[in-house]
Design an enzyme around this catalytic site. Sequence first.
Site, mmCIF file in Angstrom:
data_model
loop_
_atom_site.group_PDB
_atom_site.id
_atom_site.type_symbol
_atom_site.label_atom_id
_atom_site.label_comp_id
_atom_site.label_asym_id
_atom_site.label_seq_id
_atom_site.Cartn_x
_atom_site.Cartn_y
_atom_site.Cartn_z
ATOM 1 N N HIS A 114 0.800 -1.224 0.000
ATOM 2 C CA HIS A 114 0.000 0.000 0.000
ATOM 3 C C HIS A 114 0.835 1.278 0.000
ATOM 4 C CE1 HIS A 114 -3.493 -2.312 -0.350
ATOM 5 N NE2 HIS A 114 -3.152 -3.054 0.686
ATOM 6 N N ARG B 235 0.064 -8.305 -8.218
ATOM 7 C CA ARG B 235 -1.258 -8.736 -8.695
ATOM 8 C C ARG B 235 -1.298 -8.736 -10.215
ATOM 9 N NH1 ARG B 235 -5.413 -8.383 -4.332
ATOM 10 N NH2 ARG B 235 -6.829 -9.037 -5.954
ATOM 11 N N ARG C 105 -2.160 -3.418 -9.614
ATOM 12 C CA ARG C 105 -2.783 -2.230 -9.029
ATOM 13 C C ARG C 105 -1.902 -1.553 -7.979
ATOM 14 N NH1 ARG C 105 -7.667 -4.942 -5.599
ATOM 15 N NH2 ARG C 105 -8.001 -5.970 -7.590
ATOM 16 N N GLU D 188 4.023 -12.563 -2.859
ATOM 17 C CA GLU D 188 2.665 -13.121 -2.919
ATOM 18 C C GLU D 188 2.211 -13.083 -4.370
ATOM 19 O OE1 GLU D 188 0.057 -10.854 -0.502
ATOM 20 O OE2 GLU D 188 1.104 -11.368 1.338
HETATM 21 N N1 PXP Z 1 -0.769 -12.083 4.078
HETATM 22 C C1 PXP Z 1 -1.324 -12.264 2.853
HETATM 23 C C2 PXP Z 1 -1.207 -13.617 2.225
HETATM 24 C C3 PXP Z 1 -1.958 -11.206 2.186
HETATM 25 O O1 PXP Z 1 -2.506 -11.417 0.966
HETATM 26 C C4 PXP Z 1 -1.987 -9.937 2.790
HETATM 27 C C5 PXP Z 1 -2.614 -8.794 2.072
HETATM 28 O O2 PXP Z 1 -1.926 -8.537 0.900
HETATM 29 C C6 PXP Z 1 -1.368 -9.782 4.035
HETATM 30 C C7 PXP Z 1 -0.805 -10.878 4.665
HETATM 31 C C8 PXP Z 1 -1.303 -8.470 4.718
HETATM 32 O O3 PXP Z 1 -2.586 -7.987 4.995
HETATM 33 P P1 PXP Z 1 -2.766 -6.507 5.511
HETATM 34 O O4 PXP Z 1 -2.253 -5.605 4.445
HETATM 35 O O5 PXP Z 1 -4.240 -6.401 5.730
HETATM 36 O O6 PXP Z 1 -1.973 -6.377 6.786
#
Ligand code: PXP
Length: 255
Positions: free
Chosen positions: A18, A53, A57, A78
């Site tokens: 973010h 992604r 985005r 991820e």
């Molecule tokens: N773990 C995974 C697998 C996720 O997809 C995310 C969100 O991208 C997070 C952890 C972290 O989540 P948050 O940004 O809500 O702390």
Amino acid sequence: MNIMRQPNYLRLGVNVDHVATVRNARGDRHPDPVRAALLAAEAGADGITAHLREDRRHISDADIERLVAELKVPLNLEMAATAEMLEIALRHKPHAVCLVPEKRQERTTEGGLDVAGEHNSLVPYVRGLTVAGIRVSVFIEAETRQLDAAKSLGAPVVELHTGAYCEAIPGPERERHLARLQFAAAHAAKIGLECHAGHGLGYETVGPVAAIPTLAELNIGHFLVGEAIFSGFVTAIFRMRAAMDAARVAARVGA
Ligand code: PXP
């Protein structure tokens, strides 16, 4: 960094997605998620997580390339289980890959990967990444059948989705979700899986999760980036780290 860790030290992975969301709002270079990742590592993050992604985005291909080149702590990429993402992972060889479900219309990762239902289609991804020396985890709901399916898939790590627990109203509803996470983390240890958790965690919700003794890592992003507006990124990471450590110590003393 060569710091002696407690035997049941809980790692903190900081997700920088973010930071890129804010950057992309203006389509420019500021704020730079790679700079944020380097700062997070200095502030004590044990690893950095970034979600590339399909629709790009937030994190971009160039961000991943720079993270791989510049980070001194492990990168956890991820990604969805798609041919495009597999090719990118194999090219960059991050320390770890977390396979997540992805829907174009969702605001964030809603729910876990259905490892039990998609077992056969996931096999080539887990195998391909593992052969390349990348540690694979699967992001799943806290359900025994998903844990057992992850084990049979050959993924050494699972990450439990904490979204429902965080969104639940404090009280019996949240306690129910916490109990599911506790049970799942214990089951993961029993069947020989390393267990992580994440999604939606903040200062108010992290303690009971951090206290689960068989968890090895939490991945936290959105809350820390939001808090950075008020207290700064480093202070937010320090406070999260302190809340995690305090919960672990309290759980050990109370055990
Ligand atoms: N773990 C995974 C697998 C996720 O997809 C995310 C969100 O991208 C997070 C952890 C972290 O989540 P948050 O940004 O809500 O702390």
